[in-house]
Each structure stands twice: as structure tokens, then as C-alpha cells.
Design a protein around this motif. Structure first.
Motif, short mmCIF file in Angstrom:
data_model
loop_
_atom_site.label_atom_id
_atom_site.label_comp_id
_atom_site.label_asym_id
_atom_site.label_seq_id
_atom_site.Cartn_x
_atom_site.Cartn_y
_atom_site.Cartn_z
N LEU A 26 46.89 -14.77 61.70
CA LEU A 26 45.52 -15.10 61.24
C LEU A 26 45.29 -14.87 59.71
CD1 LEU A 26 43.38 -16.24 62.82
CD2 LEU A 26 42.39 -14.00 63.18
N THR A 40 49.17 -10.67 71.03
CA THR A 40 48.07 -10.16 70.20
C THR A 40 48.49 -9.91 68.81
OG1 THR A 40 47.13 -9.40 72.57
CG2 THR A 40 46.09 -8.78 70.17
N PHE A 57 47.33 -11.94 65.38
CA PHE A 57 46.42 -11.23 64.25
C PHE A 57 47.35 -10.87 63.08
CE2 PHE A 57 43.63 -10.11 67.99
CZ PHE A 57 42.54 -10.77 67.59
#
Length: 115
Positions: free
Chosen positions: A53, A46, A50
């Protein structure tokens, strides 16, 4: 392509070297992305997703600004903000989308290692 004359298909003159530039560039970009987003010790999937991103979003936005025809030529240079001239899926935007697909597959598909 008929709605916008500037993007009509050109007459077929055979395959040339220039026809391979974009596909190979996208392939090389995808391979390098897959290599660069390996999980390192102490980093969760995760957190890695992120972390990548914002790079994807920035690349997409830069592509819209650079290839969108927003900057008028001639004095004074200014932002035109004409929504009819924005090119949403240029090469940089396609690389951003490929990066999103690669990172999603890389992080969500389990590793199948032989024992």
C-alpha cells in the motif's frame, strides 16, 4: 475533453504504434505486479497488502507531482500549487490504481488449482 482544450481529442488519423504504448505498458506493469506479489512462507495476506500500500500511495503522489504542472519553468523554480493544473489521473496514477486492483484480486480471490 471540451472543457480543457489541451486534452481535446485529436482528429482520427488511423491507429499508430503510439496508440498501443500506454495499454501495453499498463498490461506489462500489471503482469509484473501479479508475479512480484506472490505470497511467501511466513507472510500473511494482510501484511503483504499493507506492505504494498505505501508503494501505491507513493506512486500516485509522484504522478501528481510530476504530471501536475506544479513546477514553474524559469528562474526561480518553485512549487506553483495551482489546483486547476493538477492532473489526477495520469499514467503513473493509473499504474498505481492498476497495482491496487491487481494486489486486491491476487490476495482476495482464492486459488483454483486442479487436483
Amino acid at each position: 475533453g471540451g472543457a480543457y482544450p489541451s486534452i481535446n481529442h485529436s482528429p482520427w488519423n488511423g491507429v499508430h504504434l503510439a496508440d498501443y504504448v500506454m495499454p501495453f505498458f499498463l498490461f506489462i506493469s500489471g503482469v509484473s505486479m501479479a508475479i512480484s506479489v506472490r505470497l511467501r512462507p511466513g507472510v500473511t495476506r494482510t501484511k503483504l497488502f499493507f506492505g504494498v500500500l505505501p508503494r501505491i500511495v507513493k506512486l500516485f503522489i509522484v504522478g501528481i507531482i510530476v504530471q501536475g504542472g506544479w513546477i514553474e519553468q524559469g528562474p526561480p523554480s518553485q512549487l506553483n500549487l495551482d489546483l486547476t493544473s493538477i492532473r489526477f489521473m495520469g499514467i503513473l496514477q493509473r499504474i498505481a490504481m492498476a497495482f491496487l486492483v491487481v494486489i486486491t484480486i491476487e490476495l482476495c480471490v482464492p486459488d483454483f488449482q486442479t487436483r
